[in-house]
Write a protein that holds these residues in place. Sequence first.
Motif, PDB file in Angstrom:
ATOM      1  N   UNK A 117       0.828  -1.205   0.000  1.00 14.01           N
ATOM      2  CA  UNK A 117       0.000   0.000   0.000  1.00 14.01           C
ATOM      3  C   UNK A 117       0.865   1.258   0.000  1.00 14.01           C
ATOM      4  N   UNK A 118       1.888   1.277   0.820  1.00  8.96           N
ATOM      5  CA  UNK A 118       2.777   2.435   0.875  1.00  8.96           C
ATOM      6  C   UNK A 118       3.503   2.642  -0.451  1.00  8.96           C
ATOM      7  N   UNK A 119       3.909   1.566  -1.063  1.00 13.74           N
ATOM      8  CA  UNK A 119       4.579   1.682  -2.359  1.00 13.74           C
ATOM      9  C   UNK A 119       3.628   2.217  -3.416  1.00 13.74           C
ATOM     10  N   UNK A 120       2.387   1.763  -3.383  1.00 14.65           N
ATOM     11  CA  UNK A 120       1.396   2.254  -4.342  1.00 14.65           C
ATOM     12  C   UNK A 120       1.136   3.739  -4.139  1.00 14.65           C
ATOM     13  N   UNK A 121       1.048   4.161  -2.873  1.00 18.19           N
ATOM     14  CA  UNK A 121       0.824   5.579  -2.565  1.00 18.19           C
ATOM     15  C   UNK A 121       1.977   6.431  -3.076  1.00 18.19           C
ATOM     16  N   UNK A 122       3.205   5.985  -2.839  1.00 18.38           N
ATOM     17  CA  UNK A 122       4.372   6.756  -3.286  1.00 18.38           C
ATOM     18  C   UNK A 122       4.378   6.921  -4.802  1.00 18.38           C
ATOM     19  N   UNK A 123       4.109   5.846  -5.512  1.00 14.04           N
ATOM     20  CA  UNK A 123       4.138   5.906  -6.979  1.00 14.04           C
ATOM     21  C   UNK A 123       2.975   6.728  -7.526  1.00 14.04           C
ATOM     22  N   UNK A 124       1.819   6.631  -6.860  1.00 14.25           N
ATOM     23  CA  UNK A 124       0.646   7.375  -7.323  1.00 14.25           C
ATOM     24  C   UNK A 124       0.895   8.878  -7.292  1.00 14.25           C
ATOM     25  N   UNK A 176     -16.571  17.288   2.867  1.00 13.50           N
ATOM     26  CA  UNK A 176     -16.653  15.831   2.747  1.00 13.50           C
ATOM     27  C   UNK A 176     -16.985  15.402   1.316  1.00 13.50           C
ATOM     28  N   UNK A 177     -16.269  15.965   0.390  1.00 14.20           N
ATOM     29  CA  UNK A 177     -16.485  15.663  -1.025  1.00 14.20           C
ATOM     30  C   UNK A 177     -15.650  14.421  -1.383  1.00 14.20           C
ATOM     31  N   UNK A 178     -16.273  13.257  -1.335  1.00 15.49           N
ATOM     32  CA  UNK A 178     -15.575  12.011  -1.657  1.00 15.49           C
ATOM     33  C   UNK A 178     -15.450  11.878  -3.170  1.00 15.49           C
ATOM     34  N   UNK A 179     -14.315  11.350  -3.618  1.00 13.60           N
ATOM     35  CA  UNK A 179     -14.099  11.202  -5.053  1.00 13.60           C
ATOM     36  C   UNK A 179     -13.091  10.097  -5.327  1.00 13.60           C
ATOM     37  N   UNK A 180     -13.124   9.613  -6.551  1.00 11.50           N
ATOM     38  CA  UNK A 180     -12.149   8.631  -7.010  1.00 11.50           C
ATOM     39  C   UNK A 180     -11.176   9.342  -7.937  1.00 11.50           C
ATOM     40  N   UNK A 181      -9.911   9.312  -7.581  1.00  9.48           N
ATOM     41  CA  UNK A 181      -8.884  10.022  -8.345  1.00  9.48           C
ATOM     42  C   UNK A 181      -8.322   9.097  -9.434  1.00  9.48           C
ATOM     43  N   UNK A 182      -8.719   9.375 -10.656  1.00 13.78           N
ATOM     44  CA  UNK A 182      -8.282   8.573 -11.805  1.00 13.78           C
ATOM     45  C   UNK A 182      -7.172   9.260 -12.599  1.00 13.78           C
ATOM     46  N   UNK A 183      -6.612  10.320 -12.039  1.00 14.40           N
ATOM     47  CA  UNK A 183      -5.666  11.153 -12.772  1.00 14.40           C
ATOM     48  C   UNK A 183      -4.473  10.375 -13.311  1.00 14.40           C
ATOM     49  N   UNK A 184      -3.988   9.420 -12.544  1.00 13.33           N
ATOM     50  CA  UNK A 184      -2.764   8.711 -12.911  1.00 13.33           C
ATOM     51  C   UNK A 184      -3.003   7.455 -13.755  1.00 13.33           C
ATOM     52  N   UNK A 198      -3.743   7.069 -16.811  1.00 10.82           N
ATOM     53  CA  UNK A 198      -3.104   7.100 -18.124  1.00 10.82           C
ATOM     54  C   UNK A 198      -1.606   6.844 -18.037  1.00 10.82           C
ATOM     55  N   UNK A 199      -1.082   6.858 -16.806  1.00  9.29           N
ATOM     56  CA  UNK A 199       0.327   6.515 -16.593  1.00  9.29           C
ATOM     57  C   UNK A 199       0.460   5.120 -15.967  1.00  9.29           C
ATOM     58  N   UNK A 200      -0.597   4.321 -16.182  1.00  6.54           N
ATOM     59  CA  UNK A 200      -0.622   2.911 -15.771  1.00  6.54           C
ATOM     60  C   UNK A 200      -0.589   2.717 -14.259  1.00  6.54           C
ATOM     61  N   UNK A 201      -1.193   3.658 -13.536  1.00 11.52           N
ATOM     62  CA  UNK A 201      -1.326   3.527 -12.096  1.00 11.52           C
ATOM     63  C   UNK A 201      -2.811   3.433 -11.744  1.00 11.52           C
TER      64      UNK A 201
END
Length: 446
Positions: free
Chosen positions: A253-260, A381-389, A391-394
């Motif tokens: 999880x930490x590795x995924x967060x760092x790369x994201x 409390x605006x919940x959202x899904x961040x799809x920004x990355x 396109x960079x395969x994350x």
Amino acid sequence: MKIRQYYLLVITGLTLLFVATGCGKKEYDKSIIAKADNYHSAVKKLTDVIVYDIFSPPVASRIYAYPSIAAYETLINAHPGYVSLSGQLRDLAATPKPDENKTYDFSLASIHAFLVVGKALIFSEEKIADYESNFLARLKKESGMSEQMFKNSIAYGDQVAQHILDWADKDNYKQTRTFPKYSIQYEDHFWKPTPPDYMEGIEPHWNKIRPFVLDSAEQFTPPFPTEFDLDPSSTFYKELLEVYEVGKNLDAEQEEIAKFWDCNPYVSTHSGHTMFATKKITPGGHWIGITSIACKQANISLMETVAAYTKVSVAMADAFISCWDEKWRSVLVRPETLINELIDQDWTPLLQTPPFPEYTSGHSVVSGAASMTLTDIFGDNFAFIDTTEMEYNLPARSFTSFINAAEEAAISRLYGGIHYMPAIDNGLDQGTSLGKFINARLNFKN
């Protein structure tokens, strides 16, 4: 006789149809151009060119801010409830007004103004020019806009764009291109270029750029970093050791967060005698992506969308000025340098260390500022899904709020192995305070 009557009926019918449809012309429909998606598309194109041209994070923030302001100043002519930013942004004089005797589509004019200013601030001008030529021609055709209204709208967009570019020309950016590069200081506590490319320090004079809202670059100066001390019992050494230990024991999880949240516009990979580079969005570009996601999720209007991008981009531009002011004042050494010298010569951080001093964390400052402006617009409390990355395969990541996202962006720098904790914590406080200041100082509505 019957055949003749039949043809007369056909000709009469066609004549009536021609008249009924306004001589074949499509009726003007301004709603086609006033869709927020048209502006989202233009912003995404600018982001793509920023990535292509490999602009550094501070410079990219400037490139986002000026076009957004141009679009906003143009579009408010169709929305009397919104007010000009002239007199609110430093040194911005009153924006030229449209001719009351002419008809305009201000939505079209605002997109044009955005693209004209954006094109002037990047390298690959032809990419913006080609995009705009096709984009505006399609909007003109689909909306049924008259040739005269189209010309009027383009001319007014040009007028506002030139006004903003004249203002931008006086922000000291061009002058800083000629200022001397940073001269490396070899004492242990000073920043030094890091592997693998040992690039020179980026934008050591960025605090000379005119802020947009801040009174000065020093306005939100953070506390001093921890006193430099290489004694193993010192607080600083413990902070250094924390970076090393965390980096060695990352979970998935930490590795995924760092790369994201990496958002390094230029990452070089070396293999033997070969080297290739990977281009990505900047931290500011990531938050521009989050702004797009929030605007679409909230289904807000074009005017509200332009105002949101403008507020966020101005806050981030000032955040970079504030952060870089501290970076090149403290000029603190990066963890990678000291860990390799004192602890483990073979250790490398998960993320490639960016080429500028450590304190404070740019991600933390910018994320704090952006999260405050977005929270002011969309709520706590605006919940959202961040799809920004993606396109960079994350993979996409979910957040309960903008503050939640900013906190994760900040801690990602520890996981990435490129910041000590004070740079993260104090940087987030620095950006949060700055963002609140922008919210209080900048007024968009009557």
